[in-house]
Design an enzyme around this catalytic site. Structure first.
Site, short mmCIF file in Angstrom:
data_model
loop_
_atom_site.label_atom_id
_atom_site.label_comp_id
_atom_site.label_asym_id
_atom_site.label_seq_id
_atom_site.Cartn_x
_atom_site.Cartn_y
_atom_site.Cartn_z
N HIS A 22 9.15 3.84 16.09
CA HIS A 22 8.60 5.12 16.56
C HIS A 22 9.67 6.19 16.65
CE1 HIS A 22 4.85 3.20 18.37
NE2 HIS A 22 4.53 3.91 17.32
N ARG A 65 -4.04 10.12 5.21
CA ARG A 65 -4.22 8.77 5.77
C ARG A 65 -5.43 8.83 6.72
NH1 ARG A 65 1.84 8.78 6.03
NH2 ARG A 65 2.57 6.90 4.96
N GLU A 122 1.25 -0.28 -4.71
CA GLU A 122 2.02 -0.78 -3.58
C GLU A 122 2.39 -2.25 -3.77
OE1 GLU A 122 0.73 1.46 0.21
OE2 GLU A 122 -1.11 0.60 -0.59
N ASN A 181 6.75 2.66 0.39
CA ASN A 181 7.02 1.89 1.62
C ASN A 181 6.56 0.44 1.42
OD1 ASN A 181 7.51 4.48 2.52
ND2 ASN A 181 5.60 4.64 3.65
N ARG A 222 8.51 -4.42 6.18
CA ARG A 222 8.94 -3.03 6.30
C ARG A 222 9.27 -2.64 7.74
NH1 ARG A 222 3.53 0.45 4.78
NH2 ARG A 222 4.37 2.08 6.10
N CYS A 268 4.01 8.90 -2.92
CA CYS A 268 3.64 9.40 -1.59
C CYS A 268 4.30 8.59 -0.48
CB CYS A 268 2.13 9.43 -1.41
SG CYS A 268 1.37 7.80 -1.45
C1 PEP Z 1 3.29 3.45 1.36
O1 PEP Z 1 3.09 2.24 1.54
O2 PEP Z 1 4.30 3.91 0.77
C2 PEP Z 1 2.33 4.44 1.88
C3 PEP Z 1 2.45 5.72 1.58
O3 PEP Z 1 1.35 3.99 2.68
P1 PEP Z 1 1.55 3.59 4.24
O4 PEP Z 1 2.94 3.97 4.63
O5 PEP Z 1 0.50 4.36 4.98
O6 PEP Z 1 1.30 2.13 4.20
MG MG Z 2 1.13 1.58 2.15
#
Ligand code: PEP
Ligand code: MG
Length: 542
Positions: free
Chosen positions: A183, A281, A406, A429, A440, A477
């Site tokens: 956070h 989102r 992803e 991500n 992650r 993104c």
């Molecule tokens: C990602 O996984 O890069 C993404 C943009 O989606 P989130 O971070 O919402 O999983």
């Molecule tokens: Mg994602």
């Protein structure tokens, strides 16, 4: 003390005197208790803490911060917590000790669960400290107020601390713990406060010592002079002023266009000047629900965003639930490995009506406005899944359908995935997480989750090449799009749009405007040829 090295999680440079977060209150020695009085004292403390957190949520300067604080109110007011406190009082503990014991149990359970929940342990510690302080009649622990701008240093920061921060007073943040997706990191980025996490020994620096920090490289220099501190802050102020004056569409210095879009969670995150939205989102609408939001409520939420962007592009991501985004109403079965389980588009296998209602609501909202609405699915693994999603979109009257990349399987077969959809958007991500088999949320694995890892760059290159061949757009993104140097590499690889927190756009716009498209191509080639993230970075910034 020499220079310290942490992980930069919110870009920018800052310098000033260190002030450390006030330590939490220790519980007093146990006393002989009157159980009824202690139960009443515990309830009063819960009410006081919930009221304080709600007040902070109402005052919070942005939507993400407010959302995080409201989640903490739910945790503090949780019936199960009160039951555990009652039981501890029954066993002879006074209210402060009962809070201590009950939250220690919750903490152990969160730690044992690992991943997302383990990163929420600092939220529980913060709630404990607040409840203990409230039951002792002490002021709420938290951020110091020395009466002048300063660099806030802490072991870790709870959302309640970070959310109320004023960037004019808190010039920078440095924590000993935390990870790139904690956070602290997310809120520091949304507030635009430069931040470094996982900086060992930072707590050994005394209050008042001047330090400077670089929220990109993660470097922290303690013991600098007044003059150098001033130079760092002057340079940062000039940089921000120059950037805020830059507007307009993204392009390289020789005019190669690159759409610079915003990542949002609701209409509250919209900045008026954005070219469009590259990632909406939609999970926010579904959080803390025992039932999915009704069709009409969804239409209203989507329409609010679309209506604010007439004629502009808005890429809506369908619900991405599960794993790090648990949603109670789905009542998903407990899985030993949720990140590899029923999440993202896979939820539609067991609950097709959720996706169906969402697509109908997006279509209804799109029909009522002039925004250019694109829709994409998260966590797609195969060309078959992509094709089936495109069919669903078209059945609902949604013209432009795409998928997020992803999962490495989808990146490796990007050409086939693109066959039946109109565009790809790479979520770096999750693509990092799945490529490197590295959670992650795990700060200890941060170097594997570094977007400059050559293996990740190779997968992005494969997607961009597939897009070029098919003549279809491929955007990024994930958080990596917000790194100005990495953005140059992405453009050189053939990425057509970059989507990020609105606050990050000016720095990326400036980086693109300083280089030709050919230079970007050279950067991309060098980054692809590198064997390590350090070598890849050096290819762009020697
Ligand atoms: C990602 O996984 O890069 C993404 C943009 O989606 P989130 O971070 O919402 O999983
Ligand atoms: Mg994602």
């Amino acid at each position: 003390m020499g220079e310290l090295q942490g992980i930069g999680v919110s870009p920018g440079r800052a310098a000033g005197p260190v002030h450390r977060l006030a330590p939490p209150p220790p519980p007093p020695a146990p006393a002989v208790i009157d159980a009824d009085a202690e139960r009443a004292r515990a309830r009063d403390a819960v009410a006081a803490v919930c009221a304080d957190l709600t007040r902070r949520a109402d005052l919070a300067s942005d939507a993400t911060a407010a959302e995080v604080l409201r989640a903490q109110v739910l945790m503090a007011g949780d019936e199960m917590l009160l039951e555990a406190v009652d039981a501890a009082v029954g066993g002879g503990a006074d209210a402060p000790h009962a809070f201590d014991a009950a939250l220690a149990e919750h903490r152990a359970a969160f730690e044992a669960a690992g991943g997302y929940l383990a990163e929420r342990v600092s939220d529980l510690d913060d709630i404990r400290d607040r409840l203990v302080a409230a039951s002792l009649g002490l002021p709420m622990p938290g951020v110091p107020s020395p009466g002048h701008p300063f660099i806030l240093v802490a072991r870790d920061l709870a959302p309640a601390d970070t959310a109320g921060l004023d960037p004019a007073v808190v010039l920078g943040l440095i924590t000993e713990e935390g990870g790139p997706t904690s956070h602290t990191a997310i809120l520091a980025r949304t507030l635009g406060i430069p931040a470094v996490v996982r900086c060992g020994s930072i707590l050994e620096i005394s209050d008042g010592v001047l330090v400077s920090l670089d929220g990109s490289s993660g470097a922290v220099a303690p013991g600098i002079s007044e003059l150098s501190a001033q130079a760092v802050n002057d340079a940062q102020r000039e940089l921000l002023a120059r950037r805020s004056a830059s507007t307009g569409p993204g392009a390289t210095s020789d005019g190669h266009p690159v759409a610079l879009l915003a990542n949002i969670g609701s209409a509250r995150d919209l900045a008026p000047s954005v070219e469009g939205v590259g990632l909406f989102r939609t999970e926010l609408l579904y959080l803390d629900r025992t039932e999915p939001p009704a069709f009409a409520e969804q239409v209203a939420a989507y329409q609010e965003v679309f209506a604010a962007l007439p004629g502009r592009k808005v890429v809506v991501r369908t619900l991405d639930a599960g794993a790090d985004k648990p949603l109670p109403f789905l009542r998903l079965a407990d899985e030993p490995n949720p990140a590899l389980g029923i999440r993202g588009l896979r939820v539609a296998r067991t609950m097709p009506s959720v996706l169906d209602t969402q697509l109908s609501a997006i279509a209804a909202a799109a029909a009522a406005t002039s925004a250019d609405v694109w829709v994409m699915a998260p966590m797609v693994a195969t060309a078959g899944e992509a094709a089936a999603f495109a069919v669903s979109c078209r059945e609902h009257g949604l013209r432009t359908a795409g998928v997020m990349i992803e999962v490495p399987a989808a990146a490796l077969r990007a050409g086939a995935v693109l066959r039946d959809v109109d565009f790809l958007s790479i979520g770096t991500n999750d693509l990092s997480q799945y490529t490197f088999a590295a959670d992650r949320m795990c700060g200890d694995l941060a170097e594997l989750l570094d977007p400059w890892q050559p293996a990740l760059i190779s997968l992005i290159a494969a997607c961009a090449a597939a897009g070029r061949e098919a003549g279809k757009p491929v955007g990024v993104c994930g958080e990596s799009a917000a790194d100005p140097d990495f953005a140059l590499v992405l453009v050189g690889l053939g990425i057509t749009s970059l989507s990020m927190a609105a606050r990050s756009i000016p720095a990326v716009r400036e980086a693109l405007a300083a280089h030709t498209y050919d230079e970007c191509v050279q950067f991309a080639k060098a980054a692809l040829a590198a064997d390590t993230p350090t070598a890849a970075r050096a290819a762009v910034r020697p």
